[in-house]
Design a protein around this motif. Sequence first.
Motif, PDB file in Angstrom:
ATOM      1  N   ASP A 126       0.284  -0.500  -3.529  1.00 27.18           N
ATOM      2  CA  ASP A 126      -0.893   0.306  -3.213  1.00 27.18           C
ATOM      3  C   ASP A 126      -2.126  -0.587  -3.280  1.00 27.18           C
ATOM      4  OD1 ASP A 126      -2.469   2.455  -2.634  1.00 27.18           O
ATOM      5  OD2 ASP A 126      -2.233   3.457  -4.563  1.00 27.18           O
ATOM      6  N   ARG A 127      -3.004  -0.428  -2.322  1.00 28.32           N
ATOM      7  CA  ARG A 127      -4.267  -1.173  -2.321  1.00 28.32           C
ATOM      8  C   ARG A 127      -5.427  -0.186  -2.403  1.00 28.32           C
ATOM      9  NH1 ARG A 127      -3.156  -6.445  -0.967  1.00 28.32           N
ATOM     10  NH2 ARG A 127      -1.216  -6.800   0.191  1.00 28.32           N
ATOM     11  N   SER A 128      -6.360  -0.473  -3.271  1.00 26.68           N
ATOM     12  CA  SER A 128      -7.511   0.423  -3.424  1.00 26.68           C
ATOM     13  C   SER A 128      -8.745  -0.393  -3.774  1.00 26.68           C
ATOM     14  CB  SER A 128      -7.239   1.435  -4.541  1.00 26.68           C
ATOM     15  OG  SER A 128      -7.143   0.790  -5.792  1.00 26.68           O
ATOM     16  N   LEU A 129      -9.897   0.271  -3.842  1.00 29.10           N
ATOM     17  CA  LEU A 129     -11.139  -0.413  -4.170  1.00 29.10           C
ATOM     18  C   LEU A 129     -11.094  -1.007  -5.569  1.00 29.10           C
ATOM     19  CD1 LEU A 129     -13.736   2.095  -2.661  1.00 29.10           C
ATOM     20  CD2 LEU A 129     -12.975  -0.091  -1.697  1.00 29.10           C
ATOM     21  N   SER A 130     -10.280  -0.412  -6.440  1.00 29.47           N
ATOM     22  CA  SER A 130     -10.202  -0.904  -7.816  1.00 29.47           C
ATOM     23  C   SER A 130      -9.214  -2.059  -7.970  1.00 29.47           C
ATOM     24  CB  SER A 130      -9.794   0.239  -8.762  1.00 29.47           C
ATOM     25  OG  SER A 130      -8.547   0.784  -8.376  1.00 29.47           O
TER      26      SER A 130
END
Length: 262
Positions: free
Chosen positions: A173-177
């Motif tokens: 998963d890729r996210s801003l965090s």
Amino acid sequence: MAKFVISRRKFLTSASLGVSGIILSGCDAFDSQLGVGDGLRSFLEGANGLTWRAQRLLAGDSLAPEFTEADIRQPQRPNGVTAPGDDVYKGLLANNFADWRLEVSGLVEKPLSLSREQLMNMPSRTQITRHDCVEGWSCIAKWTGTPLSLVLDQAVVKPQARYVMFHCLDTIDRSLSGDVKYYGSIDLIDARHPQTILAYGVNGKPLPVENGAPLRVRVERQIGYKMPKYLRKIELVDSFAAIGGGKGGYWEDNGYDWYGGI
């Protein structure tokens, strides 16, 4: 006996996935539309616990069914992440994993850092088993690897340890965090089961990238998402409450059943 084992596996798979499917498809809707998500989620998580206890009672220390080479009709079907794009993984792959190490840490007396060669020089187990995916398909393959129990014995697990956490190289998963690497867990009962191995080979050949090279977990009495690929670290813990969402794995944190037995 074989007919009983297979029918029991089908029954337990249906029960386990039925509960998980309800969680995945229903809880968010109840959360947003009816405002009773917390109560429903607690009820269903309790049902998951009941399923786990029922599976433990029925399965005991039995083995998952094993097959013959004549039953292998296709290559092991890849799923999920099949070619990690992370720079670290690509660097390890470029050197044929010569610099890769399996770290074993946490609640152990002797932390380990094992190369693939060291693992392959340990006693091995080969088994022909069926991989059952939560998506509804299955595939029979021959797996070769090091029994996880041997690695745990070498590390000397501390008495307070209850679970084995698997930390992986693939980004799920890729996210801003930040990027989330795949993670999962099993208890020490399944970790020491004779069919639980750290697999480096499939169908008589080295484990390919699409199936989890350099090392993946095989837990033959559980569903596919309980068998992490691209393994980099094993951590012995007494709780996974502080890891991810606290449910014991990436998919479990997103609503799947923790035990995932079949």
